[in-house]
Design a protein around this motif. Structure first.
Motif, PDB file in Angstrom:
ATOM      1  N   LYS A  37       0.794  -1.057   0.409  1.00 22.16           N
ATOM      2  CA  LYS A  37       0.093   0.457  -0.068  1.00 22.16           C
ATOM      3  C   LYS A  37       0.820   1.279  -0.114  1.00 22.16           C
ATOM      4  N   ILE A  38       0.128   2.507  -0.860  1.00 21.76           N
ATOM      5  CA  ILE A  38       0.785   3.514  -0.481  1.00 21.76           C
ATOM      6  C   ILE A  38       0.695   4.413  -0.066  1.00 21.76           C
ATOM      7  N   LEU A  39       1.541   5.527   1.225  1.00 22.66           N
ATOM      8  CA  LEU A  39       1.433   6.812   1.808  1.00 22.66           C
ATOM      9  C   LEU A  39       0.800   7.987   1.753  1.00 22.66           C
ATOM     10  N   LEU A  40      -0.969   7.800   1.925  1.00 21.68           N
ATOM     11  CA  LEU A  40      -1.368   9.303   1.128  1.00 21.68           C
ATOM     12  C   LEU A  40      -1.494   9.939   2.709  1.00 21.68           C
ATOM     13  N   GLY A  41      -1.345  11.806   2.287  1.00 22.59           N
ATOM     14  CA  GLY A  41      -2.025  12.604   3.460  1.00 22.59           C
ATOM     15  C   GLY A  41      -3.425  13.530   3.001  1.00 22.59           C
ATOM     16  N   LEU A  42      -4.305  13.322   4.246  1.00 19.73           N
ATOM     17  CA  LEU A  42      -5.173  14.268   3.376  1.00 19.73           C
ATOM     18  C   LEU A  42      -5.074  15.823   3.525  1.00 19.73           C
ATOM     19  N   ARG A  43      -4.476  16.773   2.558  1.00 22.78           N
ATOM     20  CA  ARG A  43      -4.096  18.346   2.696  1.00 22.78           C
ATOM     21  C   ARG A  43      -4.762  18.943   3.523  1.00 22.78           C
ATOM     22  N   CYS A  44      -4.877  19.800   4.257  1.00 24.78           N
ATOM     23  CA  CYS A  44      -5.137  21.171   4.416  1.00 24.78           C
ATOM     24  C   CYS A  44      -4.464  21.951   4.511  1.00 24.78           C
ATOM     25  N   GLY A  45      -4.392  23.194   4.502  1.00 24.29           N
ATOM     26  CA  GLY A  45      -4.237  24.272   4.186  1.00 24.29           C
ATOM     27  C   GLY A  45      -4.131  24.919   2.846  1.00 24.29           C
ATOM     28  N   SER A  46      -2.947  24.789   2.302  1.00 24.14           N
ATOM     29  CA  SER A  46      -2.933  24.639   0.505  1.00 24.14           C
ATOM     30  C   SER A  46      -3.359  23.554   0.411  1.00 24.14           C
ATOM     31  N   HIS A  47      -2.835  23.027  -1.425  1.00 26.67           N
ATOM     32  CA  HIS A  47      -3.772  22.738  -2.254  1.00 26.67           C
ATOM     33  C   HIS A  47      -5.151  21.602  -0.993  1.00 26.67           C
ATOM     34  N   ALA A  48      -5.816  21.910  -0.457  1.00 27.32           N
ATOM     35  CA  ALA A  48      -6.774  21.147   0.456  1.00 27.32           C
ATOM     36  C   ALA A  48      -8.113  21.173   0.146  1.00 27.32           C
ATOM     37  N   PRO A  49      -9.054  20.081  -0.184  1.00 34.21           N
ATOM     38  CA  PRO A  49      -8.954  19.192   0.889  1.00 34.21           C
ATOM     39  C   PRO A  49      -8.549  18.092   0.023  1.00 34.21           C
ATOM     40  N   PHE A  50      -7.718  17.811  -1.026  1.00 33.82           N
ATOM     41  CA  PHE A  50      -7.152  17.310  -2.039  1.00 33.82           C
ATOM     42  C   PHE A  50      -5.894  16.052  -1.396  1.00 33.82           C
ATOM     43  N   TRP A  51      -6.333  14.650  -1.539  1.00 29.54           N
ATOM     44  CA  TRP A  51      -5.543  13.253  -1.271  1.00 29.54           C
ATOM     45  C   TRP A  51      -3.898  13.729  -1.599  1.00 29.54           C
ATOM     46  N   ALA A  52      -2.585  13.659  -0.836  1.00 28.81           N
ATOM     47  CA  ALA A  52      -1.609  13.746  -1.319  1.00 28.81           C
ATOM     48  C   ALA A  52      -0.364  13.182  -1.302  1.00 28.81           C
TER      49      ALA A  52
END
Length: 140
Positions: free
Chosen positions: A18-33
């Motif tokens: 599996k790969i690690l993704l983060g749920l953005r807040c602040g810039s580029h929210a609300p994307f997973w990255a």
């Protein structure tokens, strides 16, 4: 922004593939990255990736390998922010990610590459798609 900025994104794979993704807040929210960030003057891609991953997740990467490039033109069109990113691969990693920068990321989560969350940040989508297809770069 007169010229593109250079960043790194890292596809971190765990022992379950599996790969690690983060749920953005602040810039580029609300994307997973993918985890990553801006390069600092004098850094190699690998040094920037190892530093950024530790700063964001607390994960200490032993190594990583350059596997691709992204050119985030859609983000530039929408937000006026133009990044070109080196994409690196690391794993298997069995460390538990921490939320070291809570102003930038709401949470970290492991995902199967075939079951990714939505919405995905443009650069992360291109990076993962290219990695799966074993391509270094695509222009779309």
């Amino acid at each position: 922004m007169d010229t593109p900025s250079v960043g790194v994104g890292v596809i971190i794979v765990n022992s379950e593939e599996k790969i690690l993704l983060g749920l953005r807040c602040g810039s580029h929210a609300p994307f997973w990255a993918l985890p990553g960030g801006s390069m600092e003057i004098g850094e190699s891609f690998e040094q920037a990736a190892i530093r950024e991953i530790y700063e964001e997740t607390g994960i200490s990467l032993l190594s990583c390998q350059l596997i691709g490039l992204t050119n985030n033109l859609d983000t530039y069109q929408k937000e006026g922010i133009h990044y070109v990113a080196a994409i690196l691969l690391s794993g298997p990693v069995n460390q538990i990610p921490k939320r070291c920068e809570p102003n930038r990321c709401k949470k970290w989560q492991w995902f199967s590459p075939s079951q990714l969350p939505s919405p995905l940040f443009e650069g992360s989508q291109h990076a993962i798609t290219n990695w799966i297809a074993q391509k270094f770069y695509t222009s779309d």
